[in-house]
Motif scaffolding. Structure first.
Motif, PDB file in Angstrom:
ATOM      1  N   LEU A 182      46.192  57.168  57.396  1.00  0.00           N
ATOM      2  CA  LEU A 182      45.203  57.389  58.456  1.00  0.00           C
ATOM      3  C   LEU A 182      43.797  57.521  57.868  1.00  0.00           C
ATOM      4  N   ASP A 183      43.688  58.241  56.766  1.00  0.00           N
ATOM      5  CA  ASP A 183      42.394  58.352  56.082  1.00  0.00           C
ATOM      6  C   ASP A 183      41.956  57.004  55.523  1.00  0.00           C
ATOM      7  N   ASP A 184      42.896  56.263  54.954  1.00  0.00           N
ATOM      8  CA  ASP A 184      42.563  54.992  54.321  1.00  0.00           C
ATOM      9  C   ASP A 184      42.085  53.957  55.332  1.00  0.00           C
ATOM     10  N   VAL A 185      42.703  53.940  56.504  1.00  0.00           N
ATOM     11  CA  VAL A 185      42.297  52.949  57.498  1.00  0.00           C
ATOM     12  C   VAL A 185      40.905  53.296  58.045  1.00  0.00           C
ATOM     13  N   ASN A 186      40.575  54.565  58.103  1.00  0.00           N
ATOM     14  CA  ASN A 186      39.223  54.945  58.501  1.00  0.00           C
ATOM     15  C   ASN A 186      38.208  54.676  57.391  1.00  0.00           C
ATOM     16  N   ARG A 187      38.662  54.715  56.148  1.00  0.00           N
ATOM     17  CA  ARG A 187      37.801  54.296  55.035  1.00  0.00           C
ATOM     18  C   ARG A 187      37.461  52.815  55.169  1.00  0.00           C
ATOM     19  N   VAL A 188      38.457  51.997  55.536  1.00  0.00           N
ATOM     20  CA  VAL A 188      38.225  50.568  55.741  1.00  0.00           C
ATOM     21  C   VAL A 188      37.231  50.354  56.884  1.00  0.00           C
ATOM     22  N   TYR A 189      37.370  51.152  57.939  1.00  0.00           N
ATOM     23  CA  TYR A 189      36.429  51.098  59.068  1.00  0.00           C
ATOM     24  C   TYR A 189      35.002  51.318  58.588  1.00  0.00           C
ATOM     25  N   GLU A 190      34.786  52.328  57.748  1.00  0.00           N
ATOM     26  CA  GLU A 190      33.449  52.614  57.232  1.00  0.00           C
ATOM     27  C   GLU A 190      32.941  51.476  56.350  1.00  0.00           C
ATOM     28  N   LEU A 191      33.836  50.886  55.555  1.00  0.00           N
ATOM     29  CA  LEU A 191      33.446  49.760  54.699  1.00  0.00           C
ATOM     30  C   LEU A 191      32.972  48.586  55.548  1.00  0.00           C
ATOM     31  N   TYR A 192      33.746  48.248  56.566  1.00  0.00           N
ATOM     32  CA  TYR A 192      33.339  47.167  57.463  1.00  0.00           C
ATOM     33  C   TYR A 192      31.970  47.456  58.087  1.00  0.00           C
ATOM     34  N   ASN A 193      31.823  48.669  58.581  1.00  0.00           N
ATOM     35  CA  ASN A 193      30.565  49.031  59.244  1.00  0.00           C
ATOM     36  C   ASN A 193      29.369  48.892  58.305  1.00  0.00           C
ATOM     37  N   LEU A 239      36.956  39.695  68.771  1.00  0.00           N
ATOM     38  CA  LEU A 239      37.722  39.152  67.648  1.00  0.00           C
ATOM     39  C   LEU A 239      38.122  40.308  66.736  1.00  0.00           C
ATOM     40  N   SER A 240      39.394  40.378  66.402  1.00  0.00           N
ATOM     41  CA  SER A 240      39.895  41.446  65.534  1.00  0.00           C
ATOM     42  C   SER A 240      40.046  40.925  64.109  1.00  0.00           C
ATOM     43  N   LEU A 241      39.483  41.668  63.170  1.00  0.00           N
ATOM     44  CA  LEU A 241      39.499  41.301  61.758  1.00  0.00           C
ATOM     45  C   LEU A 241      40.660  42.000  61.037  1.00  0.00           C
ATOM     46  N   PRO A 242      41.023  41.534  59.837  1.00  0.00           N
ATOM     47  CA  PRO A 242      42.098  42.199  59.090  1.00  0.00           C
ATOM     48  C   PRO A 242      41.849  43.704  58.992  1.00  0.00           C
ATOM     49  N   MET A 243      42.881  44.489  59.258  1.00  0.00           N
ATOM     50  CA  MET A 243      42.706  45.944  59.294  1.00  0.00           C
ATOM     51  C   MET A 243      44.027  46.632  58.992  1.00  0.00           C
ATOM     52  N   HIS A 244      44.078  47.352  57.883  1.00  0.00           N
ATOM     53  CA  HIS A 244      45.257  48.143  57.532  1.00  0.00           C
ATOM     54  C   HIS A 244      44.899  49.078  56.377  1.00  0.00           C
ATOM     55  N   PRO A 245      45.721  50.081  56.099  1.00  0.00           N
ATOM     56  CA  PRO A 245      45.374  51.075  55.076  1.00  0.00           C
ATOM     57  C   PRO A 245      45.332  50.520  53.665  1.00  0.00           C
ATOM     58  N   TYR A 246      45.930  49.366  53.427  1.00  0.00           N
ATOM     59  CA  TYR A 246      46.038  48.829  52.078  1.00  0.00           C
ATOM     60  C   TYR A 246      45.030  47.709  51.818  1.00  0.00           C
ATOM     61  N   LEU A 247      44.085  47.540  52.730  1.00  0.00           N
ATOM     62  CA  LEU A 247      43.041  46.525  52.562  1.00  0.00           C
ATOM     63  C   LEU A 247      42.075  46.979  51.466  1.00  0.00           C
ATOM     64  N   LYS A 248      41.831  46.108  50.488  1.00  0.00           N
ATOM     65  CA  LYS A 248      40.987  46.450  49.345  1.00  0.00           C
ATOM     66  C   LYS A 248      39.509  46.228  49.676  1.00  0.00           C
ATOM     67  N   GLU A 249      38.643  46.920  48.940  1.00  0.00           N
ATOM     68  CA  GLU A 249      37.213  46.822  49.188  1.00  0.00           C
ATOM     69  C   GLU A 249      36.698  45.403  48.983  1.00  0.00           C
ATOM     70  N   ALA A 257      34.834  43.060  51.683  1.00  0.00           N
ATOM     71  CA  ALA A 257      33.564  42.417  51.328  1.00  0.00           C
ATOM     72  C   ALA A 257      33.620  40.915  51.596  1.00  0.00           C
ATOM     73  N   LYS A 258      34.747  40.290  51.280  1.00  0.00           N
ATOM     74  CA  LYS A 258      34.895  38.852  51.515  1.00  0.00           C
ATOM     75  C   LYS A 258      34.832  38.540  53.010  1.00  0.00           C
ATOM     76  N   VAL A 259      35.545  39.345  53.824  1.00  0.00           N
ATOM     77  CA  VAL A 259      35.530  39.136  55.274  1.00  0.00           C
ATOM     78  C   VAL A 259      34.111  39.304  55.808  1.00  0.00           C
ATOM     79  N   ALA A 260      33.465  40.393  55.420  1.00  0.00           N
ATOM     80  CA  ALA A 260      32.123  40.681  55.922  1.00  0.00           C
ATOM     81  C   ALA A 260      31.129  39.589  55.509  1.00  0.00           C
ATOM     82  N   LYS A 261      31.201  39.160  54.256  1.00  0.00           N
ATOM     83  CA  LYS A 261      30.305  38.115  53.767  1.00  0.00           C
ATOM     84  C   LYS A 261      30.495  36.820  54.552  1.00  0.00           C
ATOM     85  N   THR A 262      31.760  36.478  54.824  1.00  0.00           N
ATOM     86  CA  THR A 262      32.060  35.254  55.569  1.00  0.00           C
ATOM     87  C   THR A 262      31.511  35.332  56.993  1.00  0.00           C
TER      88      THR A 262
END
Length: 375
Positions: free
Chosen positions: A257-268, A350-360, A364-369
């Motif tokens: 749960l913490d990790d998926v919210n970390r991914v949320y912050e990274l995307y943002n 549009l929903s982007l890849p999202m899960h607790p095991y998504l690496k930074e 970054a690759k998704v956001a850059k694209t």
């Protein structure tokens, strides 16, 4: 890159999962037993309610509650227009009529003001009796229960929280699946807490409702499974899935749960303002079943999705068609002007890849694209 990486989750906990599944196999206790009971107790404690009743899947969970509440022909059940089909399907399955309600354009959840108007309109028409509201915790974000419950109380309606996507979220510390008169969730593999097949659960503080649900889910049993006191269904969470969920619930609580919210912050942080990012209201916490952005138009959304695919990045559209336009509900009458927000969302989300095991670096690759395509 995986949209929802269940393989990495499994390999991370492979030894424990394999061991607990083998133990169930060795004991040859495949339905019910202490493991299911232990899981129900753990889930109830986590959510903060008295009772958790596990069942075969999230759809059955919703349907069982409607059965227990005697929802039937002539009843109106209010459902968000922007959600998965099952939320409206169970209403029709129980003989009642779903009344679809437009959603809030910021949170994607049912709009309490529009809910109030839909109930008033139904009462004025006089054809149906308003009975239940089923808010959905879409994409992991709990619905606005403070306002929804005010509306429900005003018209003496029951509230059934559909927490299939919301398990783990909260509002000011009050957990998803603890709102309303009863709540449900799904353990479909891609959900925030998923098993390795189908599974679901119902949550309630109502002792009588819990007892009735435990009867209904096993052929309307009385004292035992051969004493049938009512018509029910066959909807049980099997022991292997319960054993797997016990391990995955611990992982969910400890870090996922913490990790998926970390991914949320990274995307943002990495996505530019070319898109509208998910909004989490003050006091709300999302379990992020999805990370969903909004684009300017269908053409732009579809173009971005195609570009992401060319770069090896998966994405999904939830949902391409609103509930009121589903063929299964074509017998119902609607006014398109009542669904302005939902119609627009179906064309622009549009929903982007999202899960607790998504690496930074993957974020970054998704956001850059995305940034390069829209910039």
């Amino acid at each position: 890159m995986q949209f929802r990486d269940l393989k990495t989750q499994y390999t991370t906990y492979k030894d424990e999962i394999d061991s607990t599944v083998q133990e169930v196999m060795n004991n040859a206790s495949f339905i019910g037993g202490s493991i299911v009971k232990e899981l129900e107790e753990e889930l109830a404690a986590y959510v903060g309610v008295k009772h958790c009743i596990s069942c075969g899947n999230g759809t059955d969970a919703l349907s069982l509650v409607l059965m227990a509440w005697d929802v039937k022909e002539g009843d109106a059940v209010f459902v968000p227009d922007f959600t998965f089909f099952a939320t409206g399907e169970v209403v029709s399955l129980n003989g009642a009529t779903p009344v679809f309600v437009d959603v809030d354009e910021t949170t994607f959840n049912i709009d309490p003001n529009k809910l109030d108007k839909a109930i008033q309109k139904t009462i004025e028409e006089g054809k149906l009796s308003p009975k239940v509201v089923i808010p959905v915790d879409l994409f992991g974000l709990p619905a606005n229960y403070q306002e929804i419950e005010k509306v429900a109380k005003k018209y003496n309606l029951l509230v059934l929280e559909d927490g299939a996507q919301g398990f783990g979220g909260n509002i000011d510390g009050k957990m998803a699946c603890s709102f309303g008169d009863a709540a449900t969730t799904s353990f479909f593999p891609a959900k925030p807490l998923g098993c390795f097949g189908d599974g679901g659960a119902i949550f309630t503080n109502d002792d009588e409702l819990a007892a009735l649900l435990n009867s209904l889910k096993i052929h309307g049993k009385g004292e035992n499974k051969y004493d049938n006191v009512r018509i029910g269904v066959n909807s049980r969470l099997d022991t292997i899935q319960a054993a797997i969920l016990k391990i995955k619930l611990r992982a969910f609580r400890e870090h996922e749960l913490d990790d998926v919210n970390r991914v949320y912050e990274l995307y943002n942080n990495k996505l530019e303002d070319y898109v509208l990012k998910p909004v989490i209201p003050n006091g709300y916490y999302s379990s992020f079943a999805q990370y969903t952005i909004k684009l300017d138009s269908k053409t732009q959304r579809d173009g971005l999705q195609s570009h992401l695919k060319e770069q090896g990045i998966p994405s999904m559209v939830y949902y391409v068609k609103p509930m009121h336009k589903q063929e299964a509900f074509s017998n119902l009458n609607f006014n398109e002007s009542d669904f302005e927000v939902t119609n627009k969302l179906c064309d622009t989300v549009l929903s982007l890849p999202m899960h607790p095991y998504l690496k930074e670096d993957e974020v970054a690759k998704v956001a850059k694209t995305v940034n390069e395509f829209l910039g």
